[in-house]
Design a protein around this motif. Structure first.
Motif, PDB file in Angstrom:
ATOM      1  N   ASP A 503       0.829  -1.219   0.000  1.00 46.31           N
ATOM      2  CA  ASP A 503       0.000   0.000   0.000  1.00 46.31           C
ATOM      3  C   ASP A 503       0.856   1.259   0.000  1.00 46.31           C
ATOM      4  N   SER A 504       2.172   1.095  -0.222  1.00 41.36           N
ATOM      5  CA  SER A 504       3.083   2.235  -0.335  1.00 41.36           C
ATOM      6  C   SER A 504       4.338   1.761  -1.047  1.00 41.36           C
ATOM      7  N   ASP A 505       5.253   2.694  -1.291  1.00 43.77           N
ATOM      8  CA  ASP A 505       6.533   2.343  -1.912  1.00 43.77           C
ATOM      9  C   ASP A 505       7.591   1.942  -0.889  1.00 43.77           C
ATOM     10  N   ALA A 506       7.239   1.880   0.380  1.00 46.92           N
ATOM     11  CA  ALA A 506       8.204   1.599   1.444  1.00 46.92           C
ATOM     12  C   ALA A 506       8.793   0.197   1.285  1.00 46.92           C
ATOM     13  N   THR A 507      10.037   0.060   1.688  1.00 48.23           N
ATOM     14  CA  THR A 507      10.714  -1.238   1.676  1.00 48.23           C
ATOM     15  C   THR A 507      11.007  -1.739   3.085  1.00 48.23           C
ATOM     16  N   ASP A 508      10.391  -1.106   4.077  1.00 47.58           N
ATOM     17  CA  ASP A 508      10.571  -1.560   5.451  1.00 47.58           C
ATOM     18  C   ASP A 508      10.028  -2.975   5.592  1.00 47.58           C
ATOM     19  N   PRO A 509      10.643  -3.795   6.447  1.00 51.50           N
ATOM     20  CA  PRO A 509      10.142  -5.160   6.616  1.00 51.50           C
ATOM     21  C   PRO A 509       8.703  -5.170   7.120  1.00 51.50           C
ATOM     22  N   ALA A 518      -9.907 -23.556  15.648  1.00 50.24           N
ATOM     23  CA  ALA A 518     -11.130 -24.318  15.360  1.00 50.24           C
ATOM     24  C   ALA A 518     -11.921 -24.440  16.652  1.00 50.24           C
ATOM     25  N   ARG A 519     -13.230 -24.284  16.519  1.00 47.83           N
ATOM     26  CA  ARG A 519     -14.116 -24.370  17.683  1.00 47.83           C
ATOM     27  C   ARG A 519     -13.680 -23.426  18.795  1.00 47.83           C
ATOM     28  N   GLY A 520     -13.173 -22.265  18.395  1.00 46.06           N
ATOM     29  CA  GLY A 520     -12.862 -21.225  19.366  1.00 46.06           C
ATOM     30  C   GLY A 520     -11.551 -21.380  20.091  1.00 46.06           C
ATOM     31  N   LYS A 521     -10.691 -22.332  19.684  1.00 44.44           N
ATOM     32  CA  LYS A 521      -9.395 -22.470  20.354  1.00 44.44           C
ATOM     33  C   LYS A 521      -8.290 -22.553  19.313  1.00 44.44           C
ATOM     34  N   VAL A 522      -7.101 -22.088  19.708  1.00 44.74           N
ATOM     35  CA  VAL A 522      -5.936 -22.129  18.818  1.00 44.74           C
ATOM     36  C   VAL A 522      -5.484 -23.571  18.676  1.00 44.74           C
ATOM     37  N   ILE A 523      -5.238 -23.996  17.428  1.00 44.27           N
ATOM     38  CA  ILE A 523      -4.842 -25.382  17.180  1.00 44.27           C
ATOM     39  C   ILE A 523      -3.474 -25.481  16.515  1.00 44.27           C
ATOM     40  N   SER A 524      -2.740 -24.362  16.418  1.00 41.32           N
ATOM     41  CA  SER A 524      -1.419 -24.389  15.770  1.00 41.32           C
ATOM     42  C   SER A 524      -0.434 -23.550  16.548  1.00 41.32           C
ATOM     43  N   GLU A 525       0.842 -23.785  16.271  1.00 39.16           N
ATOM     44  CA  GLU A 525       1.848 -22.861  16.765  1.00 39.16           C
ATOM     45  C   GLU A 525       1.718 -21.542  16.013  1.00 39.16           C
ATOM     46  N   THR A 526       2.386 -20.526  16.495  1.00 40.77           N
ATOM     47  CA  THR A 526       2.313 -19.203  15.893  1.00 40.77           C
ATOM     48  C   THR A 526       3.415 -19.041  14.849  1.00 40.77           C
ATOM     49  N   TRP A 527       2.994 -18.650  13.661  1.00 38.99           N
ATOM     50  CA  TRP A 527       3.941 -18.353  12.568  1.00 38.99           C
ATOM     51  C   TRP A 527       4.230 -16.862  12.594  1.00 38.99           C
ATOM     52  N   LEU A 528       5.480 -16.512  12.828  1.00 33.31           N
ATOM     53  CA  LEU A 528       5.933 -15.115  12.763  1.00 33.31           C
ATOM     54  C   LEU A 528       6.879 -14.996  11.584  1.00 33.31           C
ATOM     55  N   PHE A 529       6.639 -14.029  10.725  1.00 35.82           N
ATOM     56  CA  PHE A 529       7.400 -13.934   9.494  1.00 35.82           C
ATOM     57  C   PHE A 529       7.741 -12.480   9.226  1.00 35.82           C
ATOM     58  N   GLN A 530       8.897 -12.256   8.653  1.00 34.37           N
ATOM     59  CA  GLN A 530       9.312 -10.907   8.269  1.00 34.37           C
ATOM     60  C   GLN A 530       9.577 -10.910   6.770  1.00 34.37           C
ATOM     61  N   TYR A 531       8.738 -10.162   6.060  1.00 34.85           N
ATOM     62  CA  TYR A 531       8.826 -10.100   4.605  1.00 34.85           C
ATOM     63  C   TYR A 531       9.428  -8.760   4.199  1.00 34.85           C
ATOM     64  N   PHE A 532      10.297  -8.795   3.175  1.00 34.23           N
ATOM     65  CA  PHE A 532      10.995  -7.592   2.731  1.00 34.23           C
ATOM     66  C   PHE A 532      10.496  -7.196   1.344  1.00 34.23           C
ATOM     67  N   PRO A 533       9.636  -6.187   1.238  1.00 32.00           N
ATOM     68  CA  PRO A 533       9.143  -5.762  -0.078  1.00 32.00           C
ATOM     69  C   PRO A 533      10.283  -5.248  -0.946  1.00 32.00           C
ATOM     70  N   PRO A 534      10.285  -5.570  -2.221  1.00 22.73           N
ATOM     71  CA  PRO A 534      11.325  -5.050  -3.107  1.00 22.73           C
ATOM     72  C   PRO A 534      11.105  -3.570  -3.380  1.00 22.73           C
ATOM     73  N   PRO A 535      12.124  -2.867  -3.862  1.00 23.22           N
ATOM     74  CA  PRO A 535      11.932  -1.458  -4.247  1.00 23.22           C
ATOM     75  C   PRO A 535      10.862  -1.339  -5.339  1.00 23.22           C
ATOM     76  N   LYS A 536      10.302  -0.145  -5.457  1.00 23.89           N
ATOM     77  CA  LYS A 536       9.203   0.081  -6.395  1.00 23.89           C
ATOM     78  C   LYS A 536       9.580  -0.335  -7.805  1.00 23.89           C
ATOM     79  N   GLU A 537      10.805  -0.026  -8.239  1.00 24.54           N
ATOM     80  CA  GLU A 537      11.200  -0.325  -9.612  1.00 24.54           C
ATOM     81  C   GLU A 537      11.327  -1.825  -9.876  1.00 24.54           C
ATOM     82  N   GLU A 538      11.388  -2.630  -8.820  1.00 29.77           N
ATOM     83  CA  GLU A 538      11.477  -4.077  -9.007  1.00 29.77           C
ATOM     84  C   GLU A 538      10.130  -4.768  -8.837  1.00 29.77           C
ATOM     85  N   ARG A 539       9.096  -3.999  -8.572  1.00 27.46           N
ATOM     86  CA  ARG A 539       7.775  -4.595  -8.396  1.00 27.46           C
ATOM     87  C   ARG A 539       7.100  -4.760  -9.755  1.00 27.46           C
TER      88      ARG A 539
END
Length: 549
Positions: A503-509, A518-539
């Motif tokens: 939603d912007s040209d920012a490349t911040d992670p 399911a049924r109101g309770k967490v059934i998985s471990e937590t996935w934490l991810f850091q994605y690095f958007p490419p610069p605008k010219e590479e999109r």
């Protein structure tokens, strides 16, 4: 040793293969002579007091200028210096274990003093360096330059049936050490402590293990005890290692007592250092024939509140530093979860055989943070990822700190969650329906497609029972569209598939967090991810085959 890159080049040296074993009677005579120092009383209590007293005095740098014949060695030449197995510590006393010492050379200029301890009498004798302990037949070393007070650089531990061929533990350089499982393949490293690894305005220190004491193990035992003295400009410490050399991995029970000389901004407890170059969500960076190149693929956390977290590792475009607050953590580690040869296609590095490392705290550690530093790298020759526990309390000079923990070296962590676990994280071109080619033209708006696979736990029961599995996905920036929850029969798990649009040209992670419920309770471990958007010219999408672009 002061530079991480040099440390990596040294610990990456191939293991030296020794000469055929000497006859037992000759080996026993050699062992009687190896500890040639005067007998002195030794105890762990005395070592703690020595470290405490050391911290009250100004730091004395023990590094010395090496003779030119050693300082000028290349890694290959250095690796050609062999230890004579007839002089291995415990030769003739143990049929299960022995210790062989590592020669000084290259940038290993900190003399490390070694001692043999009789557990019955509590008496210790120093093992002095002397050329006859080593084999220089394949090394271009002028022995006449060496002198008699060179010290050692470190040591290796060997276990039957490979008492002279394949080491299972290596302590070499600063306070770095490593161990293997049954594959005999080294990978990531641990350290005694870190000081200001990533602290604004502070210079990083690499504390040294300067002295080691080895208790003679009981006959037939595969467990032994070693003690170490640690020293650096800001910190002194005493360590006890009770090391169990099991067939499926090594477990180190560690008691550390630390004495800061002065205030420390960032003290790292139970640190580990690993390498992540490419693979999975960053497979486009794998520019060799190998689809993956890494010693570890994720940081795993078992938080004090019981939450399990999977944080895939990155080779970031720029230095990244992340913290994960916790209270009394139950465990954390760097895991190598992809364990098939096909994952790497590497006959030299054999990354599929490299061990994982899990930290199990003993007792309550209080409040603090798991801190993670990731550095950009262009290959596999540098450890570019560091993780450790940082206590919340300010560290002041004159304090006494104690931390106990176990290090588990093996193919997998010794514990795991009963919840669904993250199998893999993948990413690639998005913006069009999955299963369809983009057509004659690519989508007008660039998007990144991300897939997260969850397996295990109760997922199959939920699928067979036609129970809705819900996702909770949060991102710190951008928009998520076309999210799908797909059952994958081949995995007996779910693939969560979505497109991320900037939603912007920012490349911040961009931080992403995902759990299944399911049924109101967490059934998985937590996935934490850091994605690095490419610069605008590479999109943009690559030219469509046959187009004029």
């Amino acid at each position: 040793m002061k530079r991480r890159t040099l440390l990596k080049s040294a610990v990456a040296l191939a293991a030296w293969y020794g000469l055929p074993s000497a006859p037992l009677f000759a080996a026993a005579r050699g062992n009687e002579r190896i500890a040639d120092g005067e007998a002195r009383p030794f105890s762990f209590e005395g070592l703690r007091e020595r470290a405490r007293q050391l911290a009250t005095a100004p730091y004395q740098d023990g590094a010395r200028r090496l003779p030119e014949t050693l300082a000028a060695l290349t890694p290959h030449q250095y690796n050609e210096i062999g230890y004579d197995p007839a002089h291995a510590l415990w030769r003739g006393q143990s049929d299960r274990l022995n210790v062989q010492f590592i020669h000084a050379g290259m940038a290993f200029d900190q003399p490390v003093r070694m001692y043999s301890v009789d557990p019955d009498s509590g008496q210790a004798r120093e093992i002095h360096f002397r050329p006859e302990l080593f084999d220089y037949a394949r090394a271009d070393v002028d022995v006449s330059q060496l002198g008699s007070d060179l010290g050692f650089a470190g040591f290796r531990v060997f276990k039957a049936p490979s008492l002279d061929e394949k080491d299972i533990i290596s302590f070499l350089g600063a306070s770095y050490f490593r161990a293997v499982d049954g594959s005999y393949q080294y990978g990531l490293s641990a350290r005694g402590a870190t000081v200001n690894t990533f602290a604004d305005g502070e210079r990083e220190e690499f504390p040294d293990f300067t002295h080691f004491w080895f208790e003679t193990p009981a006959p037939g035992a595969s467990r032994f005890t070693a003690f170490a003295l640690l020293d650096s400009p800001k910190l002194a410490g005493a360590y006890r290692f009770v090391i169990d050399c099991a067939d499926d991995g090594v477990v180190m029970d560690i008691d550390s007592h630390l004495f800061p000389r002065e205030a420390i901004t960032q003290l790292g407890i139970a640190p580990m250092t690993t390498m992540f170059s490419c693979g999975g969500h960053q497979r486009r960076q794998c520019r060799t024939l190998h689809p993956r190149v890494h010693d570890s693929d994720r940081l795993a956390l078992w938080r004090g509140n019981g939450e399990w977290v999977c944080r895939p590792l990155n080779n970031p475009p720029r230095i990244q530093f992340n913290t994960f607050g916790d209270q009394d953590p139950k465990g954390f580690g760097m895991l190598q979860t992809h364990r098939d040869f096909d994952d790497y296609e590497d006959v030299i590095g054999r990354y599929h055989d490299r061990p994982s490392l899990w930290v199990e705290p003993k007792g309550k550690w209080g409040a603090g943070e798991i801190q993670l530093l990731e550095l950009p790298t262009t290959g596999e020759t540098m450890d570019n990822v560091v993780a450790f526990w940082k206590p919340q309390q300010a560290i002041q000079g004159g304090e006494a700190l104690s931390f106990g923990y176990r290090l588990h070296w093996g193919a997998r962590a010794p514990v795991h969650t009963d919840l669904a676990r993250v199998r893999a994280t993948l990413s690639g071109m998005g913006g069009f329906p999955e299963g369809w080619a983009p057509g004659e033209h690519y989508p007008e708006v660039w998007a990144e497609r991300i897939a997260v696979d969850f397996v295990g736990g109760e997922l199959k029961a939920f699928y067979d029972g036609d129970i809705d599995v819900d996702t909770q996905l949060d991102t710190s920036a951008g928009q998520v569209k076309d999210l799908h929850v797909l059952w994958v029969k081949d995995l007996e798990g779910f693939r969560i598939l979505f497109d991320w649009y900037p939603d912007s040209d920012a490349t911040d992670p961009v931080n992403m967090r995902l759990t299944l419920s399911a049924r109101g309770k967490v059934i998985s471990e937590t996935w934490l991810f850091q994605y690095f958007p490419p610069p605008k010219e590479e999109r943009r999408f690559p030219p469509f085959p046959g187009s004029q672009a």
